[in-house]
Design a protein around this motif. Structure first.
Motif, PDB file in Angstrom:
ATOM      1  N   UNK A  69       0.835  -1.207   0.000  1.00 47.54           N
ATOM      2  CA  UNK A  69       0.000   0.000   0.000  1.00 47.54           C
ATOM      3  C   UNK A  69       0.868   1.255   0.000  1.00 47.54           C
ATOM      4  N   UNK A  70       1.876   1.265   0.859  1.00 50.56           N
ATOM      5  CA  UNK A  70       2.727   2.449   0.971  1.00 50.56           C
ATOM      6  C   UNK A  70       3.587   2.652  -0.271  1.00 50.56           C
ATOM      7  N   UNK A  71       4.078   1.577  -0.845  1.00 58.15           N
ATOM      8  CA  UNK A  71       4.913   1.720  -2.045  1.00 58.15           C
ATOM      9  C   UNK A  71       4.096   2.235  -3.224  1.00 58.15           C
ATOM     10  N   UNK A  72       2.818   1.826  -3.306  1.00 58.12           N
ATOM     11  CA  UNK A  72       1.966   2.397  -4.351  1.00 58.12           C
ATOM     12  C   UNK A  72       1.851   3.912  -4.179  1.00 58.12           C
ATOM     13  N   UNK A  73       1.743   4.353  -2.938  1.00 59.28           N
ATOM     14  CA  UNK A  73       1.706   5.787  -2.655  1.00 59.28           C
ATOM     15  C   UNK A  73       3.001   6.465  -3.111  1.00 59.28           C
ATOM     16  N   UNK A  90      12.892   3.402   0.479  1.00 60.75           N
ATOM     17  CA  UNK A  90      13.739   3.189   1.648  1.00 60.75           C
ATOM     18  C   UNK A  90      13.028   3.629   2.923  1.00 60.75           C
ATOM     19  N   UNK A  91      12.267   4.732   2.840  1.00 59.52           N
ATOM     20  CA  UNK A  91      11.484   5.181   3.996  1.00 59.52           C
ATOM     21  C   UNK A  91      10.454   4.129   4.388  1.00 59.52           C
ATOM     22  N   UNK A  92       9.799   3.545   3.383  1.00 61.28           N
ATOM     23  CA  UNK A  92       8.788   2.520   3.645  1.00 61.28           C
ATOM     24  C   UNK A  92       9.421   1.328   4.345  1.00 61.28           C
ATOM     25  N   UNK A  93      10.550   0.870   3.858  1.00 59.50           N
ATOM     26  CA  UNK A  93      11.219  -0.288   4.468  1.00 59.50           C
ATOM     27  C   UNK A  93      11.618   0.002   5.909  1.00 59.50           C
ATOM     28  N   UNK A  94      12.096   1.216   6.148  1.00 56.84           N
ATOM     29  CA  UNK A  94      12.470   1.608   7.509  1.00 56.84           C
ATOM     30  C   UNK A  94      11.243   1.629   8.422  1.00 56.84           C
ATOM     31  N   UNK A  95      10.128   2.147   7.904  1.00 58.44           N
ATOM     32  CA  UNK A  95       8.899   2.217   8.682  1.00 58.44           C
ATOM     33  C   UNK A  95       8.363   0.820   9.006  1.00 58.44           C
ATOM     34  N   UNK A  96       8.347  -0.060   8.008  1.00 60.86           N
ATOM     35  CA  UNK A  96       7.859  -1.423   8.218  1.00 60.86           C
ATOM     36  C   UNK A  96       8.719  -2.142   9.257  1.00 60.86           C
ATOM     37  N   UNK A  97      10.030  -1.994   9.174  1.00 59.01           N
ATOM     38  CA  UNK A  97      10.933  -2.643  10.128  1.00 59.01           C
ATOM     39  C   UNK A  97      10.673  -2.136  11.546  1.00 59.01           C
ATOM     40  N   UNK A  98      10.430  -0.838  11.679  1.00 58.73           N
ATOM     41  CA  UNK A  98      10.169  -0.265  12.999  1.00 58.73           C
ATOM     42  C   UNK A  98       8.846  -0.763  13.560  1.00 58.73           C
ATOM     43  N   UNK A  99       7.831  -0.833  12.718  1.00 56.76           N
ATOM     44  CA  UNK A  99       6.516  -1.306  13.168  1.00 56.76           C
ATOM     45  C   UNK A  99       6.555  -2.779  13.571  1.00 56.76           C
ATOM     46  N   UNK A 100       7.356  -3.564  12.876  1.00 58.01           N
ATOM     47  CA  UNK A 100       7.495  -4.974  13.261  1.00 58.01           C
ATOM     48  C   UNK A 100       8.214  -5.084  14.600  1.00 58.01           C
ATOM     49  N   UNK A 101       9.217  -4.232  14.803  1.00 56.51           N
ATOM     50  CA  UNK A 101       9.996  -4.282  16.041  1.00 56.51           C
ATOM     51  C   UNK A 101       9.146  -3.935  17.258  1.00 56.51           C
ATOM     52  N   UNK A 102       8.240  -2.960  17.115  1.00 56.20           N
ATOM     53  CA  UNK A 102       7.427  -2.535  18.269  1.00 56.20           C
ATOM     54  C   UNK A 102       6.114  -3.301  18.367  1.00 56.20           C
ATOM     55  N   UNK A 103       5.832  -4.180  17.389  1.00 54.10           N
ATOM     56  CA  UNK A 103       4.646  -5.020  17.466  1.00 54.10           C
ATOM     57  C   UNK A 103       3.409  -4.481  16.794  1.00 54.10           C
ATOM     58  N   UNK A 104       3.504  -3.356  16.111  1.00 51.32           N
ATOM     59  CA  UNK A 104       2.350  -2.854  15.373  1.00 51.32           C
ATOM     60  C   UNK A 104       2.017  -3.770  14.186  1.00 51.32           C
TER      61      UNK A 104
END
Length: 227
Positions: A69-73, A90-104
């Motif tokens: 969804x984010x990459x389409x944006x 790269x921003x999307x990948x960083x965001x996804x990694x952070x959300x996985x780390x915190x459990x979102x």
């Protein structure tokens, strides 16, 4: 006729692919033709995070489905503003990694919940596995979810192939075999007509991902025995 259980199942009439909140990669609301489409914003981490949180509040999502969804944006914004999409990706990948780390984002929890939902609807284990793969769930998490389902069924006292119970639910929902409506039964009262219907019932079970043996056992059940 060669039997082949299918990996995917086309949507039935009136069937919602989101199952009450699961994401399908599309926004809900008025039809695109009925609303004026806004120009895309320039991609920033703040904007991506707002989009991601808005999306997660409304849909059950895996890391991969949110990333799509984010990459389409990102690509839509880059095309409009003539920018380099790689920066946004790269921003999307960083965001996804952070959300996985915190459990979102937790694909294992998603897989367990989705497996239970699909199984209750009468989906075969083969189809459930395929649906989870489509959402980008790792094979390890898929296996964990299916094993969790099997363990839960054993704890509940089920000692037969879990696909049989799912096949019965599916046949009941589709009104196949012994669960055909009384009106349909009367219309097929002639033995030859009933025999003509059996291959269609078996075909429907195959498209739902059930093996020939499971389909035959499910359709041989007496409807009164499964009430």
């Amino acid at each position: 006729m060669r039997w082949q259980a299918c990996h995917a199942l086309p949507m039935e009439n009136g069937e919602d692919n989101t199952d009450g909140g699961e994401d399908n990669g599309k926004e809900t609301g008025p039809k695109r033709a009925d609303r004026k489409r806004k120009n895309p914003r320039k991609i920033t981490m703040s904007h991506l995070e707002n989009v991601a949180l808005w999306y997660l509040e409304r849909f059950q999502a895996t890391a991969k489905s949110l990333e799509r969804v984010l990459i389409r944006r990102v690509y839509r914004s880059a095309n409009f503003h003539e920018a380099d999409p790689d920066i946004g990706i790269e921003m999307v990948k960083e965001l996804i990694a952070r959300y996985r780390e915190v459990g979102l984002l937790d694909d294992r929890t998603y897989a367990i919940a989705r497996t239970e939902t699909l199984y209750r609807r009468g989906s075969s284990l083969r189809l459930i596995s395929g649906r989870l793969r489509e959402k980008g769930v790792d094979p390890e998490d898929i296996d964990h979810a299916l094993n969790a389902l099997r363990e839960r069924l054993i704890a509940d006292g089920m000692d037969e192939n879990p696909d049989i119970a799912a096949a019965i639910r599916y046949a009941k929902r589709r009104r196949l075999g012994p669960w055909r409506s009384p009106e349909r039964h009367r219309a097929l009262a002639d033995r030859d007509k009933i025999k003509d219907q059996e291959p269609r019932d078996m075909g429907a079970m195959a498209r739902a991902g059930f093996s020939r043996d499971v389909a035959m056992r499910a359709l041989a059940k007496n409807s009164e025995d499964t009430e």
